[in-house]
Design a protein around this motif. Structure first.
Motif, short mmCIF file in Angstrom:
data_model
loop_
_atom_site.label_atom_id
_atom_site.label_comp_id
_atom_site.label_asym_id
_atom_site.label_seq_id
_atom_site.Cartn_x
_atom_site.Cartn_y
_atom_site.Cartn_z
N ARG A 1 41.96 38.12 48.91
CA ARG A 1 43.21 37.73 49.51
C ARG A 1 42.80 37.74 50.95
O ARG A 1 42.72 36.78 51.75
CB ARG A 1 44.25 39.07 49.53
CG ARG A 1 45.44 38.85 50.56
CD ARG A 1 46.82 39.71 51.10
NE ARG A 1 45.89 41.04 51.38
CZ ARG A 1 45.52 41.03 53.01
NH1 ARG A 1 45.70 40.24 53.84
NH2 ARG A 1 44.63 42.53 52.86
N CYS A 2 41.44 38.63 51.35
CA CYS A 2 41.25 38.77 52.54
C CYS A 2 40.04 37.06 52.37
O CYS A 2 39.70 36.40 53.28
CB CYS A 2 40.53 39.52 52.92
SG CYS A 2 41.27 41.21 53.05
N ALA A 3 39.50 36.68 51.37
CA ALA A 3 38.80 35.86 51.10
C ALA A 3 39.44 34.51 51.19
O ALA A 3 39.26 33.55 52.24
CB ALA A 3 37.90 35.68 49.08
N LYS A 4 40.50 34.14 50.66
CA LYS A 4 41.26 33.10 51.19
C LYS A 4 41.67 32.94 52.28
O LYS A 4 41.94 31.67 52.90
CB LYS A 4 42.81 33.20 51.01
CG LYS A 4 42.86 33.78 49.55
CD LYS A 4 44.12 33.40 48.19
CE LYS A 4 44.02 32.93 46.79
NZ LYS A 4 46.07 34.30 46.28
N LYS A 5 41.45 33.23 53.81
CA LYS A 5 41.44 33.38 55.31
C LYS A 5 40.65 32.85 55.43
O LYS A 5 40.10 32.35 56.18
CB LYS A 5 41.44 35.36 55.97
CG LYS A 5 42.79 35.74 55.32
CD LYS A 5 42.67 37.13 55.84
CE LYS A 5 44.17 37.88 55.45
NZ LYS A 5 45.20 37.48 56.47
N SER A 6 39.79 32.59 54.48
CA SER A 6 38.39 31.97 55.30
C SER A 6 38.48 30.15 55.01
O SER A 6 37.89 29.52 55.92
CB SER A 6 37.18 31.42 54.25
OG SER A 6 37.76 30.97 52.96
N LEU A 7 39.45 30.00 54.81
CA LEU A 7 40.03 28.60 54.06
C LEU A 7 40.57 28.07 55.64
O LEU A 7 40.19 26.61 55.28
CB LEU A 7 40.63 28.74 53.11
CG LEU A 7 40.03 28.62 51.60
CD1 LEU A 7 40.92 28.53 50.56
CD2 LEU A 7 38.66 28.02 51.43
N VAL A 8 41.16 28.61 56.43
CA VAL A 8 42.09 28.65 57.44
C VAL A 8 41.51 29.23 59.32
O VAL A 8 41.07 28.68 59.51
CB VAL A 8 43.38 28.60 56.97
CG1 VAL A 8 44.04 27.85 58.92
CG2 VAL A 8 44.46 27.94 56.28
N TYR A 9 41.14 30.21 59.01
CA TYR A 9 41.08 30.88 60.03
C TYR A 9 39.23 31.30 59.94
O TYR A 9 39.26 31.84 61.22
CB TYR A 9 41.86 32.39 59.43
CG TYR A 9 43.58 31.82 59.37
CD1 TYR A 9 43.93 31.33 60.67
CD2 TYR A 9 43.40 32.19 58.58
CE1 TYR A 9 45.50 31.32 60.41
CE2 TYR A 9 45.20 31.91 58.33
CZ TYR A 9 46.05 31.58 58.99
OH TYR A 9 47.61 31.12 59.22
N GLY A 10 39.14 30.88 58.70
CA GLY A 10 37.13 32.10 59.38
C GLY A 10 36.74 32.78 59.51
O GLY A 10 37.65 34.09 59.17
N ARG A 11 35.35 32.98 59.65
CA ARG A 11 34.82 34.11 59.58
C ARG A 11 35.32 35.36 59.99
O ARG A 11 35.03 36.62 58.87
CB ARG A 11 33.86 33.59 59.81
CG ARG A 11 32.18 35.02 60.03
CD ARG A 11 31.04 34.97 59.94
NE ARG A 11 30.15 35.97 59.54
CZ ARG A 11 29.23 35.07 58.49
NH1 ARG A 11 30.17 34.76 57.57
NH2 ARG A 11 28.66 35.98 57.95
N ASP A 12 35.41 35.69 60.83
CA ASP A 12 36.09 36.88 61.50
C ASP A 12 37.38 36.71 60.79
O ASP A 12 37.21 38.64 60.69
CB ASP A 12 36.40 36.13 63.39
CG ASP A 12 35.66 36.72 64.34
OD1 ASP A 12 34.09 36.87 63.20
OD2 ASP A 12 35.18 35.44 65.27
N ALA A 13 38.48 36.12 60.52
CA ALA A 13 39.41 36.62 60.29
C ALA A 13 39.35 37.23 58.42
O ALA A 13 39.82 38.45 58.61
CB ALA A 13 40.51 35.65 59.57
#
Length: 183
Positions: free
Chosen positions: A47-59
């Motif tokens: 779930r955290c990894a999916k944030k990389s697609l839109v929100y980037g590394r910090d997210a």
């Protein structure tokens, strides 16, 4: 503390907590989290990894440090690096597994190719030295089904005796370490 081998650690009065050298995830806080999140860490880190697609590394890094995971900042950084490595090297396998409905297949077998096995082949050489401890190296069975030979068999710590199901410290830590110490 990191020792050359299990015999040396035991001769100095230590218990083996995980195979290999200590790293950023070898603090008692992160060891506790590796154990207490074992039934959902794969799903939550995805779930955290999916944030990389839109929100980037910090997210991604922030997500790994928040509940329900809660890794230390240093450990979350190792996991963030691993997620971005897998994203770079395993995107095609991820898409392929998605098309054949095995994207959530966290089974790791000899003849199985999934996003998880790709990550292990392409990213573990950097992740393991960074993290030090992980569930496999701590001999913790998790939702990622693995052949027994992939778990560290020399671990002396019974994690349920130390942390229990709720993650509270049930027993005295080996050699009287502080729960904030790195092993």
């Amino acid at each position: 503390a990191t020792f050359d081998d299990a015999t040396t650690a035991r001769s100095k009065g230590y218990k083996v907590a995980h195979c290999g050298a200590c790293g950023q995830c070898s603090t008692w806080q992160d060891l506790r989290l590796q154990y207490t999140t074992r039934n959902y860490l794969a799903k939550e880190s995805a779930r955290c990894a999916k944030k990389s697609l839109v929100y980037g590394r910090d997210a991604v890094h922030t997500c790994l440090g928040e509940e329900p995971i809660g890794f230390s900042d240093q450990c979350a950084e190792c996991w963030t690096e691993d997620i971005f490595c897998a994203r770079s090297h395993c995107a095609f396998i991820f898409l392929q597994s998605n098309m054949i409905n095995t994207v959530s297949n966290f089974q790791v077998g000899d003849d199985t190719i999934t996003a998880a096995t790709c990550e292990e082949a392409m990213c573990e050489l950097a992740f393991v030295p960074c993290s030090g401890a992980n569930r496999r190296r701590m001999n913790i069975t998790s939702t990622i089904a693995r052949p027994g030979r992939q778990l560290c068999g020399i671990v002396d710590v019974d994690w349920d005796d130390v942390f229990g199901e709720d993650g509270s410290y049930k027993s005295t830590l080996p050699r009287g370490e502080d729960k904030n110490d790195e092993l």
